[in-house]
Design a protein around this motif. Structure first.
Motif, mmCIF file in Angstrom:
data_model
loop_
_atom_site.group_PDB
_atom_site.id
_atom_site.type_symbol
_atom_site.label_atom_id
_atom_site.label_comp_id
_atom_site.label_asym_id
_atom_site.label_seq_id
_atom_site.Cartn_x
_atom_site.Cartn_y
_atom_site.Cartn_z
ATOM 1 N N MET A 92 -26.139 -1.959 -15.760
ATOM 2 C CA MET A 92 -26.189 -0.786 -16.641
ATOM 3 C C MET A 92 -27.426 0.080 -16.401
ATOM 4 N N GLY A 93 -28.548 -0.549 -15.995
ATOM 5 C CA GLY A 93 -29.802 0.196 -15.852
ATOM 6 C C GLY A 93 -30.311 0.328 -14.433
ATOM 7 N N GLY A 94 -29.700 -0.388 -13.489
ATOM 8 C CA GLY A 94 -30.140 -0.312 -12.104
ATOM 9 C C GLY A 94 -31.208 -1.332 -11.754
ATOM 10 N N TYR A 95 -31.641 -1.299 -10.497
ATOM 11 C CA TYR A 95 -32.627 -2.264 -9.979
ATOM 12 C C TYR A 95 -33.913 -2.277 -10.805
ATOM 13 N N GLY A 96 -34.342 -1.099 -11.279
ATOM 14 C CA GLY A 96 -35.616 -0.997 -11.988
ATOM 15 C C GLY A 96 -35.669 -1.770 -13.283
ATOM 16 N N ALA A 97 -34.497 -2.124 -13.836
ATOM 17 C CA ALA A 97 -34.473 -2.894 -15.084
ATOM 18 C C ALA A 97 -35.188 -4.228 -14.919
ATOM 19 N N VAL A 98 -35.138 -4.781 -13.696
ATOM 20 C CA VAL A 98 -35.803 -6.060 -13.434
ATOM 21 C C VAL A 98 -37.310 -5.919 -13.628
ATOM 22 N N PHE A 99 -37.883 -4.829 -13.125
ATOM 23 C CA PHE A 99 -39.317 -4.604 -13.276
ATOM 24 C C PHE A 99 -39.709 -4.524 -14.744
ATOM 25 N N TRP A 100 -38.941 -3.799 -15.544
ATOM 26 C CA TRP A 100 -39.296 -3.638 -16.956
ATOM 27 C C TRP A 100 -39.058 -4.918 -17.745
ATOM 28 N N MET A 101 -38.178 -5.797 -17.261
ATOM 29 C CA MET A 101 -38.064 -7.134 -17.848
ATOM 30 C C MET A 101 -39.346 -7.922 -17.578
ATOM 31 N N TRP A 102 -39.862 -7.783 -16.364
ATOM 32 C CA TRP A 102 -41.126 -8.469 -16.024
ATOM 33 C C TRP A 102 -42.267 -7.966 -16.903
ATOM 34 N N VAL A 103 -42.335 -6.655 -17.082
ATOM 35 C CA VAL A 103 -43.406 -6.073 -17.904
ATOM 36 C C VAL A 103 -43.302 -6.568 -19.344
ATOM 37 N N THR A 104 -42.065 -6.581 -19.870
ATOM 38 C CA THR A 104 -41.838 -7.057 -21.233
ATOM 39 C C THR A 104 -42.310 -8.501 -21.391
ATOM 40 N N ALA A 105 -42.055 -9.322 -20.375
ATOM 41 C CA ALA A 105 -42.469 -10.729 -20.433
ATOM 42 C C ALA A 105 -43.976 -10.877 -20.281
ATOM 43 N N LEU A 106 -44.564 -10.135 -19.343
ATOM 44 C CA LEU A 106 -45.998 -10.260 -19.082
ATOM 45 C C LEU A 106 -46.811 -9.841 -20.298
ATOM 46 N N LEU A 107 -46.480 -8.688 -20.869
ATOM 47 C CA LEU A 107 -47.178 -8.246 -22.076
ATOM 48 C C LEU A 107 -46.756 -9.083 -23.281
#
Length: 473
Positions: A92-107
């Motif tokens: 639904m959001g494309g490849y970049g969704a993976v990066f923002w999942m990482w950011v959500t987890a890291l923060l």
């Protein structure tokens, strides 16, 4: 979809839209940044320490250990969201969704540390000496706002017994959609009945069995799943550089993000990252409060570790496994079909079967872990353990909801879960921002004792807390 269910979904989607644009992403990312800097990057600085304390035995023989509490919270975190949630985010959001999942987890690791440390500080004592607690209790003791705690307890029950358990049930039955025996008119109901019966058999046997069941299943399913994902990635190792390139390029395509924010990689990454790791929601603190530790910070570090296990390990395994398979993500493949198509491309017919089995294990442990939170919330609302008759009825209703979840549409399943988890965030995050001082003071006290070579032991007076706590005076 049934016209009535269609109307319900429209209302749910409208309310959810207000919550997520922009409040939920803003609160999660902002609070994660605040706690990251206030704690001096605790999620990175003390990652090694979190591995050390997770193996500690409880102070009192027979009590729940840090590891036991970790497994209960991980049972809820590590679930169908790690497979279907990641797939849906990418499709639904494309490849970049993976990066923002990482950011959500890291923060989110910093937020998870704070909320679980607060749960330990403000936990309550049972007659047998064991403990219980969670956000409702630190809202009552720390903020002196019991009414807010009651509202939050009700929302947790709606999130886990209704939203998340319906979604877990739906996701499991959808994993069988690609098999020849699947009949859209019958199979979801059959799977729903089987899952509801197994769930009822477990929870009607008593909540004391939950930690044993989850403690046995979670490590096994997690390790097997990561190993298979690793095999697929190694088989397609030449694609890894381009996959990472696409993830970062898509993540920072701000024109695309802000041109369609509701379905952007940022929004999908935050939504599915939150659904998967639950950092900042106020769910894991309910399990964290049950651990028998000598210092609240120890359990904060352990629950922080759970976020990383969930998103940075298992969710990343799913993402790389799918994206390295060569199967192009499309909206039509959102959910289990994309994961199954990816594995079938890499491993043949074994792939879909493995995913179906994994989904069965993930879904079951998710349902049990979710239910664990509900019992503690009922206890807070009623100020006592509800009667056996009440709990029996509640458990039967919870099982029926699981049955219904298998038969609803994908949109209604996801939208309901998104709505309730969003409500948890907009209540819990402001609270932990207000109550952050005791958690930061406890962290400072812990580090001071560690530097002196001690095994840290906590006293409420050391951070200027007295009558507010039940355990640390």
């Amino acid at each position: 979809m049934n016209p009535i269910l269609d109307s319900i979904d429209s209302v749910v989607t409208a309310i959810s839209g207000v919550l997520y644009m922009p409040w939920v992403p803003l609160l999660l990312l902002a609070s994660g940044l605040v706690f990251t800097f206030r704690s001096k990057f605790v999620q990175l600085r003390l990652l090694g320490e979190s591995f050390r304390v997770v193996s500690e035995k409880p102070k009192t023989k027979g009590s729940i250990s840090s590891f036991g509490a970790l497994m209960v919270s991980t049972a809820s975190r590590v679930g169908t969201g790690n497979i279907v949630g990641v797939s849906t985010a990418i499709c639904m959001g494309g490849y970049g969704a993976v990066f923002w999942m990482w950011v959500t987890a890291l923060l989110g690791g910093a937020s998870a540390f704070v909320e679980s440390t607060l749960a330990q500080i403000y936990k309550r004592r049972n007659k047998d000496g064991s403990s219980y607690g969670g956000p409702s209790y630190y809202m009552e003791s720390g903020l002196r706002q019991r009414w807010l705690g009651v509202i939050f307890a009700i929302i947790i029950i709606l999130t886990y017994a209704v939203g998340y358990n319906m979604l877990a049930s739906y996701n499991l039955q959808s994993a069988f959609a690609g098999f020849s025996f699947y009949d859209a008119g019958k199979t979801p109901a059959v799977i729903g009945v089987i899952l509801a019966v197994l769930f009822a058999a477990c929870v009607l046997g008593g909540a004391t069995r939950l930690t044993k069941i989850t403690g046995f299943l979670v490590p096994i399913m997690g390790v097997l799943y990561v190993l298979v994902a690793l095999v697929v990635v190694i088989m397609n190792i030449k694609l890894v550089p381009s996959v990472f390139g696409n993830i970062f390029a898509s993540a920072f395509d701000f024109k695309a993000i802000f041109g369609g924010f509701a379905g952007s990689c940022l929004m999908e990454g935050v939504k599915r990252g939150l659904y998967s790791n639950e950092a900042g929601m106020g769910s894991a603190p309910n399990a964290a409060a049950t651990a028998d530790v000598s210092h609240p910070v120890k359990q904060g570090l352990v629950q922080m570790l759970s976020v990383f296990i969930d998103t940075l390990l298992i969710c990343s395994a799913t993402a790389l496994m799918c994206l390295c398979s060569g199967v192009v993500p499309t909206k039509e493949l959102a959910g289990a079909p994309y994961v199954q198509a990816s594995l079938q491309s890499a491993l043949g017919n074994f792939g879909p079967i493995f995913i179906a089995v994994s989904m069965a294990l993930f879904a079951f442990t998710t349902l049990i872990g979710n239910y664990f939170y509900c019992e503690g919330c009922l206890r807070f609302i009623f100020k006592r353990t509800p009667s056996h008759a009440f709990m029996t009825v509640f458990r039967i209703i919870a099982a029926v909801i699981i049955l219904l979840g298998a038969m609803i549409s994908m949109n209604l399943a996801w939208d309901t879960a998104d709505l309730f988890q969003g409500l948890m965030v907009v209540i819990n995050v402001p609270v932990i921002l207000i109550l952050g001082r005791p958690a930061m003071a406890a962290l400072k006290d812990y580090m001071a004792q560690r530097k002196e070579g001690k095994n840290p032991e906590f006293k409420a007076a050391s951070i200027q807390l007295k009558s507010e706590t039940d355990f640390w005076n």
